[in-house]
Every structure is written in C-alpha cells, then in structure tokens.
Write a protein that holds these residues in place. Sequence first.
Motif, PDB file in Angstrom:
ATOM      1  N   PHE A 172       0.845  -1.105  -0.073  1.00  0.00           N
ATOM      2  CA  PHE A 172       0.084   0.185  -0.005  1.00  0.00           C
ATOM      3  C   PHE A 172       1.034   1.278   0.016  1.00  0.00           C
ATOM      4  CE2 PHE A 172      -3.720  -2.525   2.159  1.00  0.00           C
ATOM      5  CZ  PHE A 172      -4.311  -2.414   1.098  1.00  0.00           C
ATOM      6  N   ALA A 173       1.992   1.198   0.630  1.00  0.00           N
ATOM      7  CA  ALA A 173       2.771   2.229   0.735  1.00  0.00           C
ATOM      8  C   ALA A 173       3.789   2.651  -0.370  1.00  0.00           C
ATOM      9  CB  ALA A 173       3.461   2.228   2.197  1.00  0.00           C
ATOM     10  N   THR A 174       4.515   1.412  -0.695  1.00  0.00           N
ATOM     11  CA  THR A 174       5.480   1.654  -1.785  1.00  0.00           C
ATOM     12  C   THR A 174       5.622   0.631  -2.336  1.00  0.00           C
ATOM     13  OG1 THR A 174       7.718   2.893  -2.183  1.00  0.00           O
ATOM     14  CG2 THR A 174       7.345   1.153  -0.297  1.00  0.00           C
ATOM     15  N   GLU A 175       6.503   0.434  -3.418  1.00  0.00           N
ATOM     16  CA  GLU A 175       7.069  -0.573  -4.310  1.00  0.00           C
ATOM     17  C   GLU A 175       8.430  -0.918  -3.422  1.00  0.00           C
ATOM     18  OE1 GLU A 175       8.647  -2.073  -8.634  1.00  0.00           O
ATOM     19  OE2 GLU A 175       8.064  -0.165  -8.408  1.00  0.00           O
ATOM     20  N   VAL A 176       8.165  -2.076  -2.795  1.00  0.00           N
ATOM     21  CA  VAL A 176       9.442  -2.349  -1.801  1.00  0.00           C
ATOM     22  C   VAL A 176      10.417  -3.352  -2.730  1.00  0.00           C
ATOM     23  CG1 VAL A 176      10.207  -3.894   0.085  1.00  0.00           C
ATOM     24  CG2 VAL A 176       8.239  -2.494   0.405  1.00  0.00           C
ATOM     25  N   ILE A 177      11.671  -3.030  -2.538  1.00  0.00           N
ATOM     26  CA  ILE A 177      12.497  -3.896  -3.360  1.00  0.00           C
ATOM     27  C   ILE A 177      13.216  -4.697  -2.358  1.00  0.00           C
ATOM     28  CG2 ILE A 177      14.733  -3.555  -4.515  1.00  0.00           C
ATOM     29  CD1 ILE A 177      14.119  -0.437  -4.775  1.00  0.00           C
ATOM     30  N   THR A 178      13.375  -5.951  -2.721  1.00  0.00           N
ATOM     31  CA  THR A 178      14.063  -7.044  -2.032  1.00  0.00           C
ATOM     32  C   THR A 178      13.581  -7.069  -0.648  1.00  0.00           C
ATOM     33  OG1 THR A 178      16.001  -5.608  -1.224  1.00  0.00           O
ATOM     34  CG2 THR A 178      16.297  -6.737  -3.248  1.00  0.00           C
ATOM     35  N   ARG A 179      12.564  -7.863  -0.597  1.00  0.00           N
ATOM     36  CA  ARG A 179      12.211  -8.472   0.889  1.00  0.00           C
ATOM     37  C   ARG A 179      12.859  -9.647   1.255  1.00  0.00           C
ATOM     38  NH1 ARG A 179       6.876  -7.329  -1.336  1.00  0.00           N
ATOM     39  NH2 ARG A 179       5.605  -5.722  -0.295  1.00  0.00           N
ATOM     40  N   PRO A 180      12.976  -9.682   2.752  1.00  0.00           N
ATOM     41  CA  PRO A 180      13.945 -10.944   2.865  1.00  0.00           C
ATOM     42  C   PRO A 180      13.283 -12.267   2.853  1.00  0.00           C
ATOM     43  CG  PRO A 180      13.321  -9.195   4.681  1.00  0.00           C
ATOM     44  CD  PRO A 180      12.815  -8.830   3.548  1.00  0.00           C
ATOM     45  N   ALA A 181      13.913 -13.173   2.634  1.00  0.00           N
ATOM     46  CA  ALA A 181      13.457 -14.518   2.092  1.00  0.00           C
ATOM     47  C   ALA A 181      12.964 -15.112   3.268  1.00  0.00           C
ATOM     48  CB  ALA A 181      14.533 -15.392   1.395  1.00  0.00           C
ATOM     49  N   THR A 182      11.761 -15.975   3.055  1.00  0.00           N
ATOM     50  CA  THR A 182      11.377 -16.688   4.430  1.00  0.00           C
ATOM     51  C   THR A 182      11.245 -17.998   3.838  1.00  0.00           C
ATOM     52  OG1 THR A 182       9.133 -16.212   3.435  1.00  0.00           O
ATOM     53  CG2 THR A 182       9.840 -14.780   4.730  1.00  0.00           C
ATOM     54  N   ASP A 183      11.593 -18.904   4.960  1.00  0.00           N
ATOM     55  CA  ASP A 183      11.449 -20.339   4.727  1.00  0.00           C
ATOM     56  C   ASP A 183      10.002 -20.955   5.428  1.00  0.00           C
ATOM     57  OD1 ASP A 183      13.981 -20.396   3.581  1.00  0.00           O
ATOM     58  OD2 ASP A 183      14.954 -20.472   5.680  1.00  0.00           O
ATOM     59  N   SER A 184       9.814 -22.386   5.130  1.00  0.00           N
ATOM     60  CA  SER A 184       8.740 -22.936   5.719  1.00  0.00           C
ATOM     61  C   SER A 184       9.235 -23.605   6.938  1.00  0.00           C
ATOM     62  CB  SER A 184       8.387 -23.889   4.583  1.00  0.00           C
ATOM     63  OG  SER A 184       7.398 -23.393   3.659  1.00  0.00           O
ATOM     64  N   PRO A 185       9.025 -23.229   8.196  1.00  0.00           N
ATOM     65  CA  PRO A 185       9.308 -23.283   9.292  1.00  0.00           C
ATOM     66  C   PRO A 185       8.818 -24.907   9.747  1.00  0.00           C
ATOM     67  CG  PRO A 185       8.037 -21.783   9.978  1.00  0.00           C
ATOM     68  CD  PRO A 185       7.870 -22.061   8.304  1.00  0.00           C
ATOM     69  N   ASP A 186       9.726 -25.748  10.532  1.00  0.00           N
ATOM     70  CA  ASP A 186       9.366 -26.845  10.992  1.00  0.00           C
ATOM     71  C   ASP A 186       8.704 -26.887  12.189  1.00  0.00           C
ATOM     72  OD1 ASP A 186       9.130 -29.574  11.672  1.00  0.00           O
ATOM     73  OD2 ASP A 186      11.175 -29.955  11.602  1.00  0.00           O
ATOM     74  N   TYR A 187       7.415 -26.667  12.433  1.00  0.00           N
ATOM     75  CA  TYR A 187       6.844 -26.560  13.711  1.00  0.00           C
ATOM     76  C   TYR A 187       6.968 -27.821  14.757  1.00  0.00           C
ATOM     77  CZ  TYR A 187       5.058 -22.080  11.823  1.00  0.00           C
ATOM     78  OH  TYR A 187       4.997 -20.994  11.246  1.00  0.00           O
ATOM     79  N   THR A 188       7.692 -28.849  14.134  1.00  0.00           N
ATOM     80  CA  THR A 188       7.580 -30.075  15.148  1.00  0.00           C
ATOM     81  C   THR A 188       9.034 -29.673  16.021  1.00  0.00           C
ATOM     82  OG1 THR A 188       8.903 -31.387  13.640  1.00  0.00           O
ATOM     83  CG2 THR A 188       6.526 -31.460  13.779  1.00  0.00           C
ATOM     84  N   ASP A 189       9.861 -28.727  15.766  1.00  0.00           N
ATOM     85  CA  ASP A 189      11.174 -28.572  16.277  1.00  0.00           C
ATOM     86  C   ASP A 189      11.054 -27.627  17.193  1.00  0.00           C
ATOM     87  OD1 ASP A 189      13.361 -27.986  17.059  1.00  0.00           O
ATOM     88  OD2 ASP A 189      14.373 -27.856  14.894  1.00  0.00           O
ATOM     89  N   PRO A 190      11.242 -27.880  18.502  1.00  0.00           N
ATOM     90  CA  PRO A 190      11.098 -26.824  19.781  1.00  0.00           C
ATOM     91  C   PRO A 190      11.808 -25.691  19.440  1.00  0.00           C
ATOM     92  CG  PRO A 190      11.124 -29.195  20.571  1.00  0.00           C
ATOM     93  CD  PRO A 190      11.793 -29.410  18.921  1.00  0.00           C
ATOM     94  N   GLU A 191      12.909 -25.725  18.882  1.00  0.00           N
ATOM     95  CA  GLU A 191      13.881 -24.668  18.643  1.00  0.00           C
ATOM     96  C   GLU A 191      13.191 -23.731  17.670  1.00  0.00           C
ATOM     97  OE1 GLU A 191      17.269 -22.416  19.843  1.00  0.00           O
ATOM     98  OE2 GLU A 191      16.264 -24.283  20.502  1.00  0.00           O
ATOM     99  N   VAL A 192      12.528 -24.031  16.818  1.00  0.00           N
ATOM    100  CA  VAL A 192      11.460 -23.200  15.793  1.00  0.00           C
ATOM    101  C   VAL A 192      10.607 -22.642  16.534  1.00  0.00           C
ATOM    102  CG1 VAL A 192      10.203 -23.271  13.998  1.00  0.00           C
ATOM    103  CG2 VAL A 192      12.236 -24.643  13.561  1.00  0.00           C
ATOM    104  N   ILE A 193       9.897 -23.421  17.538  1.00  0.00           N
ATOM    105  CA  ILE A 193       8.834 -22.630  18.201  1.00  0.00           C
ATOM    106  C   ILE A 193       9.643 -21.591  19.324  1.00  0.00           C
ATOM    107  CG2 ILE A 193       7.155 -22.842  20.044  1.00  0.00           C
ATOM    108  CD1 ILE A 193       6.497 -24.048  17.285  1.00  0.00           C
ATOM    109  N   ARG A 194      10.620 -21.972  19.656  1.00  0.00           N
ATOM    110  CA  ARG A 194      11.423 -20.956  20.496  1.00  0.00           C
ATOM    111  C   ARG A 194      11.765 -19.643  19.943  1.00  0.00           C
ATOM    112  NH1 ARG A 194      14.459 -20.892  25.294  1.00  0.00           N
ATOM    113  NH2 ARG A 194      14.066 -23.202  25.915  1.00  0.00           N
ATOM    114  N   ASN A 195      12.306 -19.990  18.669  1.00  0.00           N
ATOM    115  CA  ASN A 195      12.844 -18.703  18.026  1.00  0.00           C
ATOM    116  C   ASN A 195      11.574 -17.901  17.523  1.00  0.00           C
ATOM    117  OD1 ASN A 195      15.497 -19.694  18.407  1.00  0.00           O
ATOM    118  ND2 ASN A 195      15.739 -20.570  16.286  1.00  0.00           N
ATOM    119  N   ALA A 196      10.562 -18.615  17.080  1.00  0.00           N
ATOM    120  CA  ALA A 196       9.349 -17.906  16.470  1.00  0.00           C
ATOM    121  C   ALA A 196       8.807 -16.938  17.829  1.00  0.00           C
ATOM    122  CB  ALA A 196       8.319 -18.924  15.898  1.00  0.00           C
ATOM    123  N   LEU A 197       8.755 -17.596  18.937  1.00  0.00           N
ATOM    124  CA  LEU A 197       8.057 -16.866  20.017  1.00  0.00           C
ATOM    125  C   LEU A 197       9.135 -15.665  20.586  1.00  0.00           C
ATOM    126  CD1 LEU A 197       5.772 -16.745  21.813  1.00  0.00           C
ATOM    127  CD2 LEU A 197       6.624 -18.620  23.136  1.00  0.00           C
TER     128      LEU A 197
END
Length: 356
Positions: A172-197
């Motif tokens: 809505f605000a602008t044409e953003v150049i190069t957004r950070p890439a995102t991965d599909s997280p493994d929500y069965t991994d407690p470390e992923v949950i910890r980092n996400a929280l």
Amino acid sequence: MTGNDTAAGILGVGIIGAGPVTQAIHLPALARLGDLFAVRHIMDADLAVAESVASRVGATHGSNVAALLADPEVDVVAICSPHQFHAEQVIAACRAGKKAVLCEKPFAMDAAEAEQISAVSKETGVPIIVGAMHTFDPGWLAAEANWGELPETAHTIRSSIVLPPNARFEDFATEVITRPATDSPDYTDPEVIRNALQGGIMGLAIHDLPLVRRFVPDFQDLEILQAHHVRPFGYVVSLRAGNRTVELRAVMSSTWKPEWTFEAISDEADLRVDFTPSYVQAGSAVARITRGGASSSHGPFGHNGYEGEWRELARLARGTAEPLSTENLINDLVFALAIAEASAAAATAEPAGAGA
C-alpha cells in the motif's frame, strides 16, 4: 550541513539499512516533514538497493557505514539495519559527532550492550531515540495526560494485535525492493517454536512493551502464566508482575481485519487505545478513557507515532527537548528480553511427567 540548510533549519538525514521499514515507513514520514529534514545519504549492504532507494529522494548512496557517518551533510542518523548490528552502529554514530540517533528496536542484543550505548551517549552528549513508535503517538500522549491515577490502580494490562502480513501493508505504501526471503518452518522442532516466540515478542510485542512498563515499572518478580506460539506468526502470553496481570496477544493472518489495541483496566477506570497499522500512514491512535460511567475520547490527531518520533528527534538535535532517559531505554529492553526468554522457555517446556 551546508550554510543554506542551517539557515533553513533543515537537518540532513543518513539512513543505515534501506529495507522495507525504511522504504515503506520512514521515507513517507520524512516526505511529510520537509520543513525539518532532508534525506542526504542512504546506506545498505546491497549497493543496488541503496542506489535505487536513494534515487527516490535524491540522496547519496553507498554500502559503507563509515562513509555515511563521515558525510558532513548528515546531521542525524537512523539505524534500520538488522538488529545484531544496532549497538555498534549506534555507538559509531555517537562517536562521529552526529546531533541525534534514531535506532529501530531493539537497540541492543542484551543489557550489557545497552549499558555500553548508554555510557557512550552520556560521554558524547548525543541523544538516542529507540523506535518504539507508539510512545510518540499523539493519541498515546493524550492518554498519558488524561488517565489520572490509572498507572497506580490498574490490575490488568492487555496488548492485542491482529494484522495481515507486513507485505500487504508495504505494498500500500510503496514498491518495496528485495524483501527478506522466508522459509517454511518445521513446527515440530522445539527450537523453531522457541525462536518464533522470541521473534514475536522482540519484533512485534516490543512496540507495546514500553507502554506496558508504564503500568509495571517493577518487573523483577515477573512470572509467566502461559505462553503459546500462534502459527504462522503470533503469540499468546499471560504473565504476572507484582499484583498486575499482563496479556499479550498477536496473530498475523490475511483473512482478519487489522486491529491493534492497548488496554489498561482498574476497578474504577479503564483505558483503550486503538492504534492504526504502521504501514498505512493513517494518522494517530485514538484513546478512550472511561471513569465513573463517563467516557472521554482523544484523537485522531494529524500524524502517527513514526512522524512523532522524527519530530522528537528534530527537537533533540536542536537542543529544544530534554534527552530521553537512557536508563529507561535499558529497562524497556531488559523487560522485553525477560518476557521473550521466559515465554520461549515456558512454551517449549516438557509437560509435567513427560517421559516418565
């Protein structure tokens, strides 16, 4: 700063990091403040991004922090880089003799870094603002001016956030150049949950935690009552500090109507502040205070918290405002870190009797 700029009262801005927040929030805010600021230099680790973004505002571009800090056209510095670089860049900007520094949150990785920043700010006399934009929103400031004894009497404080993904608002605000890439997280991994929280608390809740701390100044006995990660990005955290209960809730979903509210409730009065989504540039929050069956409403005002923090930065750079307490900034950071770490630990702890 050039002689002409000095006469006009214009402050030259250098921005370290030209990502989505710079492109979709800070540049539009600065465009409305042309009587106070002119963007002079934009630095990004990706030189092509720096060049493209700088071309929008006629600024110098580069990929070197030292060159930006040495630029005589730069009076104030905004640090919008990844947070692991914030402390060293804030300190470098202070030592470069700039008039003021705005650093996106969090401004340090831990209390030790925050203490070092505080010491350098005092040594050099360079004031620092941390970009918790809601504390500069005129709707919030109106609430502070009118809530009476609520900080002493409130028993429940609640921050509730429902937003679509940032990219929707950025578009809505602008044409953003190069957004950070995102991965599909493994929500069965407690470390992923910890980092996400932890990421949710330090990336989203942190906007409201300085507001929470107005009602919970002493948080040494902080106790997490529950903590859950909400997929794909969000959290539900309840905690107790002294005799105060704090509820932090957030969810990011493209199917929900945006809503960002802060509430403080006592037996005699309550406060509700409705904030506008950051990227929409939709003006200030609206505060409503109810006491004894009567309500008063404050706002909307003509600008949001991002513009408010830039206005405060101008006052600090010109010496017309008292510098913010660095001790308060440190305590805000320590409060956020304590909640993030304790919430992550609680969310990934094994249930009682597990493995028995």
